[in-house]
Design an enzyme around this catalytic site. Sequence first.
Site, mmCIF file in Angstrom:
data_model
loop_
_atom_site.group_PDB
_atom_site.id
_atom_site.type_symbol
_atom_site.label_atom_id
_atom_site.label_comp_id
_atom_site.label_asym_id
_atom_site.label_seq_id
_atom_site.Cartn_x
_atom_site.Cartn_y
_atom_site.Cartn_z
ATOM 1 N N ASP A 31 0.868 -1.195 0.000
ATOM 2 C CA ASP A 31 0.000 0.000 0.000
ATOM 3 C C ASP A 31 0.896 1.233 0.000
ATOM 4 O O ASP A 31 1.919 1.267 0.691
ATOM 5 C CB ASP A 31 -0.872 -0.018 1.263
ATOM 6 C CG ASP A 31 -2.081 0.902 1.160
ATOM 7 O OD1 ASP A 31 -3.207 0.398 1.288
ATOM 8 O OD2 ASP A 31 -1.898 2.132 0.963
ATOM 9 N N GLY A 36 -4.772 5.015 2.251
ATOM 10 C CA GLY A 36 -4.866 4.041 3.331
ATOM 11 C C GLY A 36 -4.213 4.586 4.603
ATOM 12 O O GLY A 36 -3.619 5.663 4.612
ATOM 13 N N PHE A 73 -7.030 -4.482 -4.249
ATOM 14 C CA PHE A 73 -7.970 -3.419 -3.859
ATOM 15 C C PHE A 73 -7.453 -2.034 -4.260
ATOM 16 O O PHE A 73 -8.231 -1.089 -4.362
ATOM 17 C CB PHE A 73 -8.156 -3.401 -2.326
ATOM 18 C CG PHE A 73 -8.795 -4.635 -1.780
ATOM 19 C CD1 PHE A 73 -10.177 -4.746 -1.725
ATOM 20 C CD2 PHE A 73 -8.031 -5.697 -1.310
ATOM 21 C CE1 PHE A 73 -10.779 -5.882 -1.218
ATOM 22 C CE2 PHE A 73 -8.625 -6.843 -0.795
ATOM 23 C CZ PHE A 73 -10.003 -6.929 -0.750
ATOM 24 N N SER A 77 -11.313 5.166 -6.848
ATOM 25 C CA SER A 77 -12.633 4.525 -6.949
ATOM 26 C C SER A 77 -13.800 5.514 -6.947
ATOM 27 O O SER A 77 -14.899 5.144 -6.552
ATOM 28 C CB SER A 77 -12.791 3.535 -5.794
ATOM 29 O OG SER A 77 -12.690 4.242 -4.575
ATOM 30 N N TYR A 141 -14.008 5.534 -14.319
ATOM 31 C CA TYR A 141 -13.697 4.598 -13.225
ATOM 32 C C TYR A 141 -14.204 3.187 -13.576
ATOM 33 O O TYR A 141 -13.448 2.208 -13.545
ATOM 34 C CB TYR A 141 -14.319 5.094 -11.913
ATOM 35 C CG TYR A 141 -14.403 4.030 -10.858
ATOM 36 C CD1 TYR A 141 -13.244 3.373 -10.427
ATOM 37 C CD2 TYR A 141 -15.620 3.643 -10.303
ATOM 38 C CE1 TYR A 141 -13.318 2.364 -9.466
ATOM 39 C CE2 TYR A 141 -15.700 2.650 -9.347
ATOM 40 C CZ TYR A 141 -14.553 2.007 -8.943
ATOM 41 O OH TYR A 141 -14.620 1.011 -8.009
ATOM 42 N N ILE A 205 -27.855 16.625 -1.444
ATOM 43 C CA ILE A 205 -28.432 15.513 -2.214
ATOM 44 C C ILE A 205 -28.199 15.826 -3.690
ATOM 45 O O ILE A 205 -28.715 16.831 -4.203
ATOM 46 C CB ILE A 205 -29.936 15.362 -1.915
ATOM 47 C CG1 ILE A 205 -30.130 15.001 -0.436
ATOM 48 C CG2 ILE A 205 -30.575 14.325 -2.836
ATOM 49 C CD1 ILE A 205 -31.587 14.903 -0.001
ATOM 50 N N PHE A 206 -27.422 14.978 -4.341
ATOM 51 C CA PHE A 206 -27.041 15.257 -5.729
ATOM 52 C C PHE A 206 -28.145 14.859 -6.706
ATOM 53 O O PHE A 206 -28.088 13.813 -7.333
ATOM 54 C CB PHE A 206 -25.742 14.508 -6.080
ATOM 55 C CG PHE A 206 -24.547 14.925 -5.266
ATOM 56 C CD1 PHE A 206 -24.423 16.212 -4.762
ATOM 57 C CD2 PHE A 206 -23.511 14.023 -5.008
ATOM 58 C CE1 PHE A 206 -23.305 16.603 -4.017
ATOM 59 C CE2 PHE A 206 -22.399 14.397 -4.270
ATOM 60 C CZ PHE A 206 -22.299 15.691 -3.774
ATOM 61 N N ARG A 219 -29.382 3.017 -4.440
ATOM 62 C CA ARG A 219 -28.176 2.198 -4.345
ATOM 63 C C ARG A 219 -28.419 0.998 -3.435
ATOM 64 O O ARG A 219 -29.276 1.028 -2.554
ATOM 65 C CB ARG A 219 -27.006 3.012 -3.754
ATOM 66 C CG ARG A 219 -26.517 4.152 -4.649
ATOM 67 C CD ARG A 219 -25.789 3.610 -5.876
ATOM 68 N NE ARG A 219 -25.317 4.653 -6.766
ATOM 69 C CZ ARG A 219 -26.046 5.208 -7.750
ATOM 70 N NH1 ARG A 219 -27.286 4.822 -7.959
ATOM 71 N NH2 ARG A 219 -25.522 6.134 -8.530
HETATM 72 N N1 UDP Z 1 -24.556 11.334 -2.852
HETATM 73 C C1 UDP Z 1 -25.231 12.498 -2.499
HETATM 74 N N2 UDP Z 1 -24.553 13.402 -1.727
HETATM 75 C C2 UDP Z 1 -23.283 13.229 -1.290
HETATM 76 C C3 UDP Z 1 -22.610 12.023 -1.666
HETATM 77 C C4 UDP Z 1 -23.289 11.097 -2.446
HETATM 78 O O1 UDP Z 1 -26.381 12.714 -2.877
HETATM 79 O O2 UDP Z 1 -22.734 14.115 -0.617
HETATM 80 C C5 UDP Z 1 -25.265 10.335 -3.674
HETATM 81 C C6 UDP Z 1 -24.575 9.998 -4.996
HETATM 82 O O3 UDP Z 1 -24.987 10.892 -6.006
HETATM 83 C C7 UDP Z 1 -25.026 8.565 -5.229
HETATM 84 C C8 UDP Z 1 -25.233 8.004 -3.812
HETATM 85 O O4 UDP Z 1 -25.316 9.140 -2.939
HETATM 86 O O5 UDP Z 1 -26.273 8.561 -5.883
HETATM 87 C C9 UDP Z 1 -24.086 7.121 -3.348
HETATM 88 O O6 UDP Z 1 -22.873 7.829 -3.623
HETATM 89 P P1 UDP Z 1 -21.474 7.357 -3.075
HETATM 90 O O7 UDP Z 1 -20.480 8.397 -3.481
HETATM 91 O O8 UDP Z 1 -21.579 7.051 -1.624
HETATM 92 O O9 UDP Z 1 -21.206 5.977 -3.813
HETATM 93 P P2 UDP Z 1 -21.221 5.589 -5.385
HETATM 94 O O10 UDP Z 1 -22.654 5.207 -5.716
HETATM 95 O O11 UDP Z 1 -20.713 6.751 -6.170
HETATM 96 O O12 UDP Z 1 -20.293 4.412 -5.436
#
Ligand code: UDP
Length: 326
Positions: A31, A36, A73, A77, A141, A205-206, A219
């Site tokens: 690593d 990490g 790993f 990511s 990614y 919330i994106f 998810r």
């Molecule tokens: N997300 C969000 N606000 C944040 C971080 C993430 O709305 O501050 C949303 C993101 O758009 C996705 C979900 O939460 O739909 C999970 O995102 P995360 O980055 O945890 O994992 P990913 O799905 O990208 O692996």
Amino acid sequence: MKVLVTGGAGYIGSVSVDALIAAGHEVVVFDNLYMGHRAAVNPKAAFVEGDLADKAKVSATFAEHKPQAIMHFASYSLVGESMENPLKYLGDNVTNALNLLNAAVEFGVERFILSSTANLFDEPETLPISETERIVPGSPYGESKAIIERYLFWLQKTKGLRYAALRYFNAAGCTDIKGEDHQPESHLIPLVIQVALGQREKIMIFGDDYDTPDGTCVRDYIHVSDLASAHILAMEALSDNESLHYNLGNGSGFSVKEAIETVREVSGHPIPAEITPRRAGDPASLVGDSSKIRSELGWAPQFADLKSIVESAWKWHVKHPKGYED
Ligand code: UDP
């Protein structure tokens, strides 16, 4: 077995190292400690501080430790970051992995277990997503993982390197001694927990205009120790299989709003939230069908619901509000 774990100081890697050691395997962690934490490395593992970009160090590590299996790993990511900086993902996840693959072939390693991703599936035709879903990566990614999966396919055919590609849905949760500590943090659940701990004012919330029941992304959250147990089962199963592909999820989807609500319930904190525009690269819904690994290898996740996953994370973050610095 003697197992080389790249990224064994990281979130999923460190938990998998603990599981390997508990199962009686000998572990070497490789690593670079960019993301990490030295404190996350099990003291019973040998530790090599090195970067996969350093071909000589990778070779020297194989020559000294002679691993029989690799769990890989170490990689970047983040979907959103890869949309902004795609070449970083080509350089690290693909070019640097080439040094690892070269060493694996040169030193005759028998088994390779790859951390792959649900981001292989941008707009799945069928939900939950099974292993027969066509691969259309959602971001650079996801593409970087698809490339490594394909090269493992060819290395198995041409060089006999057996491999398992494990496509994680959303890793979450903590064990009693290992947690999620990314700097900076970008994952939903630890960010919401930071709000609950008073370290952050609100959660963004994106996007709430997705084609999902409440408009926010859906998810499938899977506990980190359940991912670790899948790695060990897959590594063992490579005795009888040349290649394995498995989706690792719980099979139930939670929206961003539902995930926030679960942290509200567990923490008792109101958690203010604000809607912001979508994050590039985010598919609307990713839910995994993991019946293949359940039936073929007997994998049975211990944390089958989001609440118990969040509770495990909340416990660790309350104990370690500054992550591994505490
Ligand atoms: N997300 C969000 N606000 C944040 C971080 C993430 O709305 O501050 C949303 C993101 O758009 C996705 C979900 O939460 O739909 C999970 O995102 P995360 O980055 O945890 O994992 P990913 O799905 O990208 O692996």
